[in-house]
Design an enzyme around this catalytic site. Sequence first.
Site, PDB file in Angstrom:
ATOM      1  N   GLY A  47      -5.573   2.499   9.000  1.00 20.42           N
ATOM      2  CA  GLY A  47      -5.758   2.665   7.549  1.00 20.42           C
ATOM      3  C   GLY A  47      -4.483   3.063   6.850  1.00 20.42           C
ATOM      4  O   GLY A  47      -3.696   3.859   7.356  1.00 20.42           O
ATOM      5  N   GLN A 105       0.829  -1.209   0.000  1.00 19.34           N
ATOM      6  CA  GLN A 105       0.000   0.000   0.000  1.00 19.34           C
ATOM      7  C   GLN A 105       0.861   1.256   0.000  1.00 19.34           C
ATOM      8  O   GLN A 105       0.596   2.210  -0.713  1.00 19.34           O
ATOM      9  CB  GLN A 105      -0.897   0.014   1.250  1.00 19.34           C
ATOM     10  N   GLU A 149      -4.140   5.645   1.836  1.00 16.60           N
ATOM     11  CA  GLU A 149      -3.831   6.993   1.352  1.00 16.60           C
ATOM     12  C   GLU A 149      -2.502   7.525   1.879  1.00 16.60           C
ATOM     13  O   GLU A 149      -1.825   8.284   1.192  1.00 16.60           O
ATOM     14  CB  GLU A 149      -4.923   8.009   1.741  1.00 16.60           C
TER      15      GLU A 149
END
Lengths: 174, 337, 753
Positions: free
Chosen positions: C714, C651, C717
Site C-alpha cells: 500500500g 502516490q 498514505e
Amino acid sequence: MLIDSGSPGAAGTIGISLTINGERREIQVAPWTTLLDLLRERLDLTGTKKGCDHGQCGACTVLVNGTRINSCLSLAVMQDGAEITTVEGLASLAAREGKNSLHPIQEAFVEHDAFQCGYCTPGQLCSSVGLMNEGHAHSREEIREAMSGNICRCGAYTNIVDAIEDVMQQGGAR
Amino acid sequence: MNRFDYVRPNTVAEAVQALGADPQARFIAGGTNLIDLMKYDVERPGRLIDITRLPLRDITEQDGGYRIGALVTNATVAYDARIKERYPLLSSAILAGASAQLRNAASTGGNLLQRTRCYYFYDTATPCNKREPGTGCGAIGGVNRIHAILGASEHCIATHPSDMAVALAALEAVVQVSGPNGDRSIPLSEFHRLPGDDPAKDTNLAPGEIIVAVDLPAKQFKTNYTYLKLRDRLSYAFALVSVAAALELDGETIRTARLALGGVAHKPWRNPEAEALLQGKPATRETFQAAADLILREAKPQSTNGFKIELARRAIVRGLEQAAAGTPQSQSDKRIQ
Amino acid sequence: MTVQFSPAAGRDRFVGQAISRVDGPAKVTGLAKYAGEFAAPDLAYGVVVSSAIAKGRIARIDSGAAEAVPGVVKVITHENRPATSQKPEDYQDAVAPPGAPFQALASDRIVFSGQPVALVVAEDFETARYAASLVRVEYETAAPLTDVAAQAGESYDPPMKRAGIKPPPEPWGDAAGAFDGADIRVNGQYRMADEHHNPMEPHASTVVVEKDGSYTVYDKIQGVSNTHDYIAGAFGLKPEQVRVLNPYLGGGFGSGLRPQYQLFLAMLAAKDLGRSVRVTLTRDQMWSFTYRSEAIQTISLGADRSGKLTALKHDAVQGTSTYEDYQEVVVNWSGVLYDCDNVALTYSLTKLDTPTPGDMRAPGAVTGVYAIETAMDELAYASGQDPVQLRLKNYSEGDQTEDKPFGSKELREAFRQGSEAFGWASRKPEPRSMREGRELVGWGMATGIWESMMMQSSARAVLGADGRLEVGNQTGDIGTGTYTILTQIAADTLGLPLDHVTTKLGDTTLAQAPVAGGSWTAASSGTAVMKACRDLAEQVFRLARGMDNSPLANVDFERVVFTNGRIEVSGDPSKGVALTDVMRATGTDKLEATGEAAPDKDFEEKYNAYTHSAIFAEVKIDEELGVVRCTRVVSAIAAGKVLNPKTARSQILGGVVMGIGSALHEESMLDHRIGRFMNHNLGEYHVPVHADIPDIDVIFVDEEDKANPLGVKGLGEIGIVGVAAAIANAVFHATGKRIRHLPITIDKILGAD
C-alpha cells in the site's frame, strides 16, 4: 444601449452567440448564469470543472479567444461573440492543426502521469495551452509561477511541469 | 447570487447615465471580484452595467508618460513592452498578484476597486461594518493575522488587497474619472481612503463616477525599484506585507524616494515624511531602517497580527536595499535578493 | 520471493511496468464524469443553507420568500422534513466512529457552524442558489467551545473504541522513572493546525429516480457500498432498490469515506419529490464536515549519552465533536518505530462544538509521527548524533506494541538510499552552518510509517468469446491508479494485451469491496482480481484440454503459460491455442469467476505489517523576512512490491506535496468566539500551489513481503507521513529555531527568536 435585460427581478433571458469548440451556438441565457454553469449545466460540457466557484483554484479554466480565464467568474452574457475552447475542444484544436486524436499537451499529461483524480486536469490543460499561447514562461520556475493559478490537491505538480516542458521543447502547442 | 438586470452600454456617457439612474447598479468589467462577492451575497446589485464594450482598452503615450485605459487587462499592462521597459515596478507588482487567469480577465479600473479580503467581510454569517454598517467588526479580537497595522479604526481593520495599486501609489499615478458632473483627476494616494467611521466606503470615487483611465507620470524609476511581496505561500496569495520601492540615486545618495506598502492598511500606504527623510541621505541600511521606523511609529497591532509590524519594518529595509542595488525581486524566482 | 501473477505460468509483462493510466484518456478529454455531473431529464437542483452559528437552536426559520421564487420546487427544513429511520444505528456507516452520527435537518438543534439548516430545491441551479439566500433564520445562540488547547483539560478516554483503530498499548517498563533518571532528556509540546481535506471536487450527489421507483445514486464516495448501505438503512429501502455509482472521484483523501450530508439531503428530496435531485456543496461548505483535528501532543524522551532511548512518553489529546468519538492512531507509532524499554503512550479525546473530525490522508500518523520525529531530531542534537545514526541506533526490529516481528522492514535500506540520493553525508551538523547568498540552508530528515492493511474484498472477472476480459468490483479509484493496476494484474494473469482488459469500479452491481482507504486497495482488490483471473485461467485451460486434438491434451495446468492471448506449453510455444479459439471451439459464450481476498490469518497472527519511509528535505530561508522555501525532497519508500512505478511514484509525490502543505501552509483558523472556521475558501486556506513545490525524488527500495500473494503493502498514505517533521527539522537546521507548531509560517519564523 446595446443590450438591456429589462427590470430587475424579471427572469428575462438574453440571446447571445458563442463559438464553443469550433461550433457556433445561439443561446438564451439569464444574466446571472456564469460561463462555467452554462457549459456544465446547460450544454453538458462537464469537462470544465467547478472546484471553488470563486477564482481560487483554476479548475474552471477555459480559453476565451485563446486566452485562459476562470469561467466561474465570467457571466456568459458578457462573452457574447467570443470563441470558447474547453477541454473537450482541445483535441479538435489539435485536429485543426493537422494533428490526430489528442492535443500534444493531453498526450504529455498521460505520459507524465500529470494527474491523479483528474478533477483539476481540464483546468490544468487549458491553462497550459493558455500559458504556451502567452509565451512568457520559459524555465521550470517560470512555468511553476505561471501555473500557480491551478491547484492540484493530489499533488501532481512536478509531473505537470514535466508535461508542459516536454510539449514546449517539442515546439509548443502552436 | 441575487437577480439583477443587465445593460451593456457602448459609450462612457451611456455608462454614466445608466449608473446615475440607479444607485443599486454596479459596473462590471473583468468581474473577477464582483462576481465572487455576488456569489457570497456580499454584493447584491440590482443592475449590472457591462462596460466591457467601452472604448477604454488602449495604452497611449501622453505628457511623457502613459495613459492606461480602465479596461486594459492586468496582464496586458504587465506584459506591454513599453510598460515593462519603462515602468518595470508596475509590471512586477501586477505579476505578483493573483493568477495568470485572473490577470487575463481583471481590468485596470476593477483592480483599483477590488474589495478587502477580510474573512468577516466575506462571510455574511458574521458582523462587518464594511458590509453592513453598524453591525460591528468581527475581525477585531477575532482571526486577524492578515489585517491592518496602520490607519485602522475601531470600526474596521480591513486592508486593501491590490498589488497593482501599491505600485501605482509609488509611481504617483493619477486616476481619471468621469461622472455626471464631468471629468476629474484623483491622485492615486487620494483615491483609496482610510476606514474611519465609514468603512463601507473604500474610495473617494463620488456616486455616479466611472474610472476611465490611469495615468502614469513621466518619472519611471527604471533602474532602482522593487516590488517585494511577502505572503503565506509563494504564489497566488494576498500580501501579508508588500513594498513598492523606487529610488533615484546620485551615486550613493538618494535623490528621490518613493515607498508604498501593501497589506498593511485600508489603502496603499505612503508616508511623505519617510520619503522626505530618505531624500539626500546615503542609500544605506541605517537610512532605510530610520525610514522604516518612522513609517511604523504609529503602527498598532491587532490580537494576532503583531508580527506584521516587524515584518513590515524588515520588508521596507529589504525593499529599499533591493531598489538601491538595482536587484528587484523576481516574481518567478522565489529566492529573495 | 518472486511474485508470479499466474502460477499457472504467468509472465509479469505489465505488472511492475510504468504503464500510463488506463483512465488517462477519459480524464484528459473531460469525458470522465464525476458525481455531480450525471444528468437526468427530471433533475432538480438542491442548494444547502448553512448555519451561521456553532451552537444553540433555530428559533425561527422563514422560507416563505424562497418558496415564492418562480422555479423553486420545495424548501425542506427541520419543520417539514420527511421522516426517515428513527434508529440511530441506521445512520452508522461502515467507517463511522462510536456515537450518534449527524442527521441533517433532524431538529432545531445546532451543533456546529455551517450545519445544514435548509435545502432549497429548484428547477435550475441559479434559482436554487438565489432562493437559498432568501431563507431567513433566527437563532438562539449558546457559547461554543472549539479551542482544543483550552479544552485539553477536559479530556477523556473514549469509552467505546473505534473499529479498526488500535488504542494505545499498555505501558511497559517505567517510562516516568527512566525519564527522570536519563542522562539526556528532551521534552516538548507539539502542535499542528486543524486541516481540511479540500479535494478539488466539492462533495456532490446526484440521485436519479428511475421509472420503476428505484434509485440510481452518483455519490462522491470512496466506496459505493458505504453509500448504498447507508441509504438503504436511513431511508428504509430494500438493497435492490438502490444502485450507487462513482466511477471517478475528484479527490478524497478520506473526506469521501463516510456518506456526507449532501447525499442524505439529495436522497431526502428525491424520495420526497419523486424526482431526480442533485446537491453539490460549495467550497465554503467543505469546511462544514470532517477535518483533521488538531491534537495537543507532549513527548518526553530520555536517552543515555550515546543517544540510545531509555524512556519514551507520548501523549495526545485530540478534538472530536460533541456527538461522536472520532479516534485515530496518533501515539502508537512512537512505540512501533523505536526500540525502548520504558514506554508510555496515551491518547484521549476532548469534545468540541465542531463537526466530527475524520480520516485525512494517513490519519493519526501524520499527527503523531510529526511529533515523535521532531522530538527525535531534538534528541539527535542533544546527544550529538547524526539524525540518521540516531534512528539506526534505536531501530526497532519488531513491533513492541504487540510483541510481534515485522513481516518486512527495509527502512535501513531506505535510510541508505535516501541519504545517498540526497547527499546527506555532506551535511554540516551544526545549525546555521549552511548558507547560500542571503538564505540559510537547512537539511532535515524524518521517518514515516503506516500500517499495511488488507480488507476482505471480492472481484469478478468475465472472459468473452472475443477474448476480451472485464474485471472489477465496488471499490473506487480515488486517483490512486486502481483502474490501471487491476488492469495490469488481470492482463498478466491471463496473458492478454492491456487493451483487451476493461476494469470497472465504483458500482454496487459489481462484486463486493470496501471503501478505498487506508492504503489497502492494491492488496485487497488486486489479490481478488488476481484470484478471479486465475480461476478463469483454470476454466479456460480445462476447456482447452478437452478440445478435439488439443495441443494441451496431456499437459498439466502447472506446465502452461498464458501469453499473447494464448495458452502455451511452457518452453514450447508451438504447442498452444488462442483463448478465442478455445471459446469458439467449445461454443463458450463467456466464462465468469469471482475471486475472494482476505487477510492471511496465519500471517497476521505471526507478524505486524507496516510500510516505512525515509524523507530528506532541504529548505532555504530568508531569515530576516521569515520566508521558507522547500527546495528539495527525497522520499525513499519501503512498501513492498511496486505494481506500477509511474502511478506509485505519483502516490508518493502527492503525499509529499500534502506534507509540505501541512508543514508550511495549511491552517483552518477558528474564531473561537463564534466557533467558526473563518478562512473557509481556497484563497485563504493555503494549500501548496505549483510555485511551492520543488522537484521531488522518489525512491522505492526493494522489500519482499508475504502478507498477500502480490507482495504489495500500500502506498496511498506513506508518502505524507513524516514529511512535515523532515521540513520542520530542516528549518531548525537552517535557523537553530525549533518551531513546535505547524504550519511554519512567516510569523513563527519571526517570532521564534
